[in-house]
Design a protein around this motif. Structure first.
Motif, mmCIF file in Angstrom:
data_model
loop_
_atom_site.group_PDB
_atom_site.id
_atom_site.type_symbol
_atom_site.label_atom_id
_atom_site.label_comp_id
_atom_site.label_asym_id
_atom_site.label_seq_id
_atom_site.Cartn_x
_atom_site.Cartn_y
_atom_site.Cartn_z
ATOM 1 N N PHE A 137 0.839 -1.194 0.000
ATOM 2 C CA PHE A 137 0.000 0.000 0.000
ATOM 3 C C PHE A 137 0.879 1.250 0.000
ATOM 4 N N TYR A 138 0.424 2.275 -0.709
ATOM 5 C CA TYR A 138 1.114 3.565 -0.683
ATOM 6 C C TYR A 138 0.700 4.329 0.571
ATOM 7 N N ASN A 139 1.655 5.088 1.077
ATOM 8 C CA ASN A 139 1.381 5.889 2.260
ATOM 9 C C ASN A 139 2.225 7.154 2.210
ATOM 10 N N ILE A 140 1.922 8.090 3.088
ATOM 11 C CA ILE A 140 2.667 9.344 3.158
ATOM 12 C C ILE A 140 4.009 9.085 3.833
ATOM 13 N N TYR A 141 5.066 9.525 3.215
ATOM 14 C CA TYR A 141 6.415 9.263 3.726
ATOM 15 C C TYR A 141 6.578 9.847 5.136
ATOM 16 N N GLY A 142 7.035 9.001 6.060
ATOM 17 C CA GLY A 142 7.326 9.435 7.423
ATOM 18 C C GLY A 142 6.120 9.572 8.329
ATOM 19 N N ILE A 143 4.932 9.170 7.865
ATOM 20 C CA ILE A 143 3.726 9.397 8.657
ATOM 21 C C ILE A 143 3.730 8.594 9.952
ATOM 22 N N HIS A 144 4.227 7.360 9.907
ATOM 23 C CA HIS A 144 4.225 6.537 11.122
ATOM 24 C C HIS A 144 5.145 7.128 12.191
ATOM 25 N N LYS A 145 6.302 7.633 11.784
ATOM 26 C CA LYS A 145 7.213 8.260 12.732
ATOM 27 C C LYS A 145 6.574 9.501 13.349
ATOM 28 N N THR A 146 5.908 10.295 12.501
ATOM 29 C CA THR A 146 5.239 11.503 12.987
ATOM 30 C C THR A 146 4.149 11.162 13.993
ATOM 31 N N MET A 147 3.341 10.150 13.667
ATOM 32 C CA MET A 147 2.256 9.761 14.560
ATOM 33 C C MET A 147 2.790 9.176 15.864
ATOM 34 N N ASP A 148 3.883 8.424 15.774
ATOM 35 C CA ASP A 148 4.485 7.861 16.991
ATOM 36 C C ASP A 148 5.012 8.974 17.897
ATOM 37 N N GLU A 149 5.611 9.998 17.298
ATOM 38 C CA GLU A 149 6.121 11.121 18.093
ATOM 39 C C GLU A 149 4.978 11.874 18.759
ATOM 40 N N GLN A 150 3.899 12.073 18.017
ATOM 41 C CA GLN A 150 2.740 12.744 18.598
ATOM 42 C C GLN A 150 2.127 11.918 19.722
ATOM 43 N N ALA A 151 2.069 10.603 19.520
ATOM 44 C CA ALA A 151 1.531 9.730 20.558
ATOM 45 C C ALA A 151 2.401 9.787 21.809
#
Length: 236
Positions: A147-161
Motif C-alpha cells: 500500500f502507498y502511504n505518506i512518507y514518514g507518517i508513522h514516525k510523525t504519529m508515533d512522536e505525537q503519541a
C-alpha cells in the motif's frame, strides 16, 4: 517516491470527488467547493460508484465520509492506496466525519489519509486545508504491505503519541500532587481547629479562665494551682 495528485496545482485546477451518503451533506460540500471556484465537483452516494468513476477519471482530491454502508470510508481509503490502483493511489483523501475521535484520526492518518475534518465543517476551515494540501510536498511511498502511504507518517504519529502520553502523565502527576496537598491542608486545618476548641493554656490556666476573672482572682487561681506569678519571682 512520488508527490500526491494535488501537489503544485492551483485551486481552480482541482477536480474533486465527494463520497457522502447524506444528501444534505452532499449539497453543502458541493456548494462550498464550487464557491472556491474549483474546476469540477463529482458527488457519489456510495464507495462503489465513486471508485468506478475515479478509476476511469482519477480526481485530484477525494473528500469522503467515514461511516458508510456497505463499504466504509476506511475501506475506501485502503482500496485506493493499494499499488494496483495506480494512478488513483496517489490521490489525497480528506475525511469529513462527525466522529473525529483521537483513535479514528490516528487510524485514518496511519492508513494514508491526508487530513480529518470534523462535521460541521466551515468553508474557511475546508479552504485552509485544501490550500495546505496543494503545497504539501510529502512524497508517497510504497510500503512492504503493498500500500502507498505518506512518507514518514508513522514516525510523525508515533512522536505525537509519545508527546500525548507524556502530557497525560504530567497531568496525572499534577492531579495526584494537588490531591495530596489538599489532604495535607485539610489535616493541618483540622489540627488547628482542634487546638482552638481546647483553648490555649498559659501557665497551666486556660486563657478563657484568666480573662473571665478579675486580675487578682486570676493571680490567686494561679498561685493555688502551684504556679508562680511575675510578682512572686525575686531577682537576685
Amino acid at each position: 517516491m512520488k508527490h500526491h495528485a494535488a501537489f503544485g496545482l492551483s485551486m481552480e485546477d482541482i477536480d474533486a470527488v465527494v463520497v457522502e451518503d447524506s444528501k444534505p451533506m452532499q449539497t453543502i460540500l458541493r456548494s462550498i467547493l464550487l464557491s472556491f471556484k474549483v474546476a469540477r465537483v463529482r458527488v457519489f452516494d456510495s464507495v462503489d460508484d465513486a471508485l468506478e468513476a475515479s478509476l476511469a477519471e482519477p480526481p485530484n482530491v477525494i473528500l469522503t465520509d467515514w461511516r458508510m454502508e456497505p463499504t466504509s470510508g476506511y475501506q475506501f481509503l485502503r482500496l485506493v492506496r493499494h499499488r494496483h490502483m495506480e494512478p488513483l493511489c496517489f490521490v489525497p483523501i480528506l475525511f469529513v466525519t462527525a466522529h473525529g475521535t483521537r483513535p479514528l484520526v490516528d487510524k485514518a492518518l496511519r492508513a494514508g489519509a491526508h487530513h480529518v475534518l470534523v462535521k460541521p465543517v466551515s468553508p474557511s476551515t475546508l479552504y485552509k486545508r485544501l490550500r495546505w494540501l496543494l503545497t504539501d510536498d510529502r512524497p508517497m511511498t510504497l510500503e512492504h504491505s503493498g500500500f502507498y502511504n505518506i512518507y514518514g507518517i508513522h514516525k510523525t504519529m508515533d512522536e505525537q503519541a509519545g508527546k500525548m502520553q507524556s502530557l497525560a502523565g504530567a497531568r496525572l502527576y499534577h492531579r495526584v500532587a494537588t490531591q495530596k496537598r489538599a489532604e495535607v491542608e485539610d489535616a493541618v486545618e483540622a489540627a488547628f481547629e482542634k487546638k482552638a476548641e481546647s483553648g490555649p493554656v498559659f501557665a497551666g490556666v486556660k486563657k478563657e479562665e484568666v480573662k473571665a476573672q478579675p486580675r487578682s482572682a486570676a493571680a490567686r487561681h494561679i498561685r493555688n494551682a502551684g504556679y508562680a506569678t511575675v510578682k512572686d519571682v525575686k531577682l537576685h
